[in-house]
Design a protein around this motif. Sequence first.
Motif, mmCIF file in Angstrom:
data_model
loop_
_atom_site.group_PDB
_atom_site.id
_atom_site.type_symbol
_atom_site.label_atom_id
_atom_site.label_comp_id
_atom_site.label_asym_id
_atom_site.label_seq_id
_atom_site.Cartn_x
_atom_site.Cartn_y
_atom_site.Cartn_z
ATOM 1 N N PRO A 107 36.314 48.775 32.942
ATOM 2 C CA PRO A 107 36.666 47.905 31.806
ATOM 3 C C PRO A 107 37.344 46.599 32.201
ATOM 4 N N ARG A 108 37.955 46.535 33.372
ATOM 5 C CA ARG A 108 38.652 45.310 33.787
ATOM 6 C C ARG A 108 37.684 44.465 34.598
ATOM 7 N N ASN A 109 37.073 43.522 33.926
ATOM 8 C CA ASN A 109 36.016 42.750 34.566
ATOM 9 C C ASN A 109 36.016 41.320 34.050
ATOM 10 N N LEU A 110 35.091 40.536 34.531
ATOM 11 C CA LEU A 110 35.008 39.121 34.179
ATOM 12 C C LEU A 110 34.900 38.916 32.670
ATOM 13 N N PHE A 111 34.191 39.792 31.988
ATOM 14 C CA PHE A 111 33.991 39.639 30.548
ATOM 15 C C PHE A 111 35.281 39.882 29.767
ATOM 16 N N THR A 112 36.022 40.906 30.162
ATOM 17 C CA THR A 112 37.276 41.175 29.454
ATOM 18 C C THR A 112 38.385 40.224 29.909
ATOM 19 N N LEU A 113 38.201 39.583 31.070
ATOM 20 C CA LEU A 113 39.154 38.566 31.509
ATOM 21 C C LEU A 113 39.063 37.317 30.636
ATOM 22 N N LEU A 114 37.843 36.877 30.346
ATOM 23 C CA LEU A 114 37.650 35.600 29.650
ATOM 24 C C LEU A 114 37.118 35.746 28.228
ATOM 25 N N GLY A 115 36.654 36.940 27.859
ATOM 26 C CA GLY A 115 36.007 37.109 26.566
ATOM 27 C C GLY A 115 36.909 36.877 25.375
ATOM 28 N N GLY A 116 38.207 37.008 25.560
ATOM 29 C CA GLY A 116 39.124 36.746 24.453
ATOM 30 C C GLY A 116 39.390 35.269 24.241
ATOM 31 N N ALA A 117 39.028 34.435 25.216
ATOM 32 C CA ALA A 117 39.340 33.008 25.135
ATOM 33 C C ALA A 117 38.117 32.151 24.859
ATOM 34 N N MET A 118 36.920 32.698 25.030
ATOM 35 C CA MET A 118 35.718 31.878 24.896
ATOM 36 C C MET A 118 34.518 32.761 24.592
ATOM 37 N N PRO A 119 33.484 32.191 23.973
ATOM 38 C CA PRO A 119 32.256 32.964 23.743
ATOM 39 C C PRO A 119 31.614 33.367 25.070
ATOM 40 N N VAL A 120 30.863 34.456 25.029
ATOM 41 C CA VAL A 120 30.222 34.988 26.228
ATOM 42 C C VAL A 120 28.720 35.093 26.002
ATOM 43 N N GLN A 121 27.980 34.566 26.957
ATOM 44 C CA GLN A 121 26.527 34.743 27.012
ATOM 45 C C GLN A 121 26.222 35.399 28.342
ATOM 46 N N ALA A 147 44.712 32.198 34.643
ATOM 47 C CA ALA A 147 44.821 33.452 33.901
ATOM 48 C C ALA A 147 45.935 34.313 34.482
ATOM 49 N N ARG A 148 46.626 35.029 33.616
ATOM 50 C CA ARG A 148 47.662 35.977 34.025
ATOM 51 C C ARG A 148 47.240 37.378 33.596
ATOM 52 N N THR A 149 47.350 38.300 34.520
ATOM 53 C CA THR A 149 46.930 39.667 34.235
ATOM 54 C C THR A 149 47.693 40.629 35.128
ATOM 55 N N ASN A 150 47.784 41.883 34.671
ATOM 56 C CA ASN A 150 48.418 42.922 35.496
ATOM 57 C C ASN A 150 47.386 43.716 36.291
ATOM 58 N N TRP A 151 46.192 43.166 36.417
ATOM 59 C CA TRP A 151 45.141 43.868 37.147
ATOM 60 C C TRP A 151 45.423 43.875 38.651
#
Length: 727
Positions: A270-284, A552-556
Motif C-alpha cells: 500500500p505504500r507506493n508512488l500512488f499513495t504518496l502523491l495521489g492525495g495531492a494531484m490527479p493520477v493517470q 514530501a514528508r512521510t513515516n515510510w
Amino acid sequence: MSTGQTGGEPAPRGLQGLRGAALARAVWHRGAVVLGLTGLAVAQPLLDLFGRNPQFFIAGNYSDGQIVVFALLITLVPPVVGTAAIALASFVDRRLGTVVFAAVVAALGGTIALAVLRTVGVDRDLFVVAAAVAAALAVAVLVLRTRPGRLFASYLAVANALFLGVFVFASPTAELLAAGADGDVGQVQVARPQGPVVVIVLDELPAITLMRPDGSINSERYPGFAELAATSTWFRNASSPYANTHFAVPSILTGRLGQKGDLPTYGDRPRNLFTLLGGAMPVQRYEIVSDMCPPAICAPPPRQPLGQAIEDAAVVYGHRVLPEDLRGSLPDISQSWGSYGSDDGAGEDDDQITIDSAAGTTGENPSDWSGDTDAERAYAKWRHLDDAEKTARRQAAILQEQIAQITATPSLHFVHVALPHGPWMLNRSGYRSTLVPELPKSPVKPSQEFAVRQQYQLHSMQVGAADALVADMLEHLRSTGAWEETLLVVAGDHGTSFSVPNVWRKITDENRDEVLRSALFIKAPGQTHGMIRDDPAQTLDIVPSVADLLGARTNWEFDGHSLFDGTLPHTPPKVSTDVNSAFAIAERRAEWFPHGDDWIGLAAIGEDGDLVGSEVADHTVGRRSGYRLRLAQRNVLEKLPWGDGRMPYVLSGQISGNGGDRPPELLVAVNGYLAGVAGGYVRHGDAWEFTAYVADFYEPGRNEVELYEVERSGRGSVSVTLHALDG
C-alpha cells in the motif's frame, strides 16, 4: 362402493407420483446423496483449483462478494439441479424418480472417477471412458442396492462445508479475501507540485545497450535517449535488485525490496508512488503487471460479471476432468486467466510479448493450473489482457496515448509498457519484422554466437523503437508549457544478458552486471542542463528521490534512498559499484559491431562486415557461386511493406550445393546495397538453413534481394569479388 374397478375389471396401473410427506422424505434422503457426491465430483475439484489460483480473480477484478458467491454457487447449484430433477421425476412417477436418481448418481460416480484419473495422470481415452463407466455402474449399485452405500454418500454431504471453508478461509484465494481493499498507508504530507510528475518504466531496457565503450550514449542510434540525457541526470551506474518484472516494478513503485509471496497489488504494497502523491494531484496510470493504485485514487478496471466466472469455471472443469481427445473441443485456457473462448486475438501470434514466461514462470499450459508459483499469480493481470494489447505495436501505441494525456496541469502519470521487451521485431518507424528467429536456449554453445548476435541486433532495433517514443515524449512535454517544472523519470525495470554462454535473464556470477544494470534518467523540477552521475544508484531509489524532490514528508521506511539529498545508500546493489564494469560490457558488445554506430553498422558483422553499406556496383562481380539459394521471403519482397506493417528485416532460407559443404558467411544485397550478413547455419538434409539481419535499404513496392560469396585477394590494396548465388 368400489373406486378402483370398472365393470368388475382391475384398472390399468398408471403414473403414481409421490406427494406430500412421501415426496419430502424421498427428496431429503436422495438430495443428501446427491449433495455428497457432487461435493466430490464438482465442488472439491473446482474449489481446490480456484482456491490455489487467486490470479483468476485478480485478473477479472472480482469483488470479495463475487468470490464468495462464486464458491457458494459451485457448491450448491449442481446438487440443487440434480435434486430438483429427481423431485420432479418423483412427482410424476415414483419409478421415474428412481430411474432419474440412478442416472444422476451414476453420472456423478463416473465424474468422480474422471477427476481421480486426471489427477493421477491417466489420460488414455478408451481406458478412461471404460473406467468411468465401470465406476458409474458401481456407485449406482452401491447407492441403490445397499444401505451402507446410501448412508456413506449421504454423510459425504458434510464435506461440502469443509471444501467451502478451506476455499474461503485457508487457501491462497482466502488470503486475497483477507487482504481487502484497505492498506496501511501511514503518514504522508506533500504539497501539490508545480508541474506534472511523469514516471515511465520501459521493460527490459539494459543501460549497456545505450552505451558506447567510452560510456557515452550512442546518439547516432538512440538520439532520443541522448536528448533525454542532455536535459536530465543520467545515472550510468544504476541497477535493479531484480531480473523479474513482478518484483522489479513493485520495487520501483515502493522503494522497498519484496518478500516471497508478495503480489504486485495495493493490498500487499500500500505504500507506493500512488499513495504518496495521489492525495495531492490527479493520477493517470497504465500498469501491465502491477495493480498498486488504490480504488480511492485510481478508477479500478471494470469488474467481470459473475456469470463470466461461472462460464470460465465450466470450461476449466472440462479441462480438469475430460480425457485428452474430448478436451480438444474446449476453448483454450493457456493464454489468459479468464474470458475463455472470447475472440479478442490480435491475429499476430508471433508478436505476443511473454514477459511472464521470460521472467521465470513455469511456462507450462495453465490448463494444469498448478498455482504453485508466486510468479504465476503475479502475472495474472498481464495474462488477462487482450492478445492484441500484448503486442509490441500496441504497447508502443499505448505509450503514445498515455503521453498525449499529459498536460501542464500538475498530475501524476505512471506508465509501464512491455517495451523494448522481446520478442524483438519493432523498428523506430513502427514497422515490424516478418520473421523473429527463436531464442537459443541458455546456456548457448559457442557455435551459436551468430544467433545471439542476431538477437542483439533485433533487440537494438526495438530499443530504437523505444527511443523514438522517448523523443516524441520530450517534444510533447515541452509543448505543454510546463517542461521546466516537470519531474520526469525514465527507467528500465532490469536488463538482459547477451554474453555467451549465459544469455538472457538467468543470473550467474558472470552475467549479473549485464542482467541487472538498467537505464535510469531523472529530470528534477527546474533542471535545465544534463548531468552524468557514476555513483551507485538503484531503481529502489526512485520513490525516495521523488519524495525528496517534491518535499514530501512521510513515516515510510525505504530500502532505497534519495539520490539528491547527499545521503549514502544503505542497501548494497547486486552489481559491481564500479561503473567501469558497465563500460567493459559495452566494449564487448561493440566488438561485434566494429564498423559504425549507426543502423548500417548494426548490420555489419563478421569478417566481411566492412563491406556492408557499400553498393554492389562498387565491387567486381565475378562468376556465379557454386552455392544455390532458396529464399523464404521471395513472395514478401513483391510488395513492401505488407498491409499489416511487416518488413523483412530478418531474411531466411536454405543454401545448398558445393558438395554439401557448410557455406561461409555470405553477404546479403538489398536493392543493390550490401545490407547484412547471412550465417547461423543449421543442417537441414542436403542444405543449410540460414538467417540474416539486414539494414533497411528497402523501398516501397517490389524489392530485389541477392546473396553473394566474397572473395578477397591481394596484400596491400585488397580487391573484392562478389559471386552471386543462383536461386
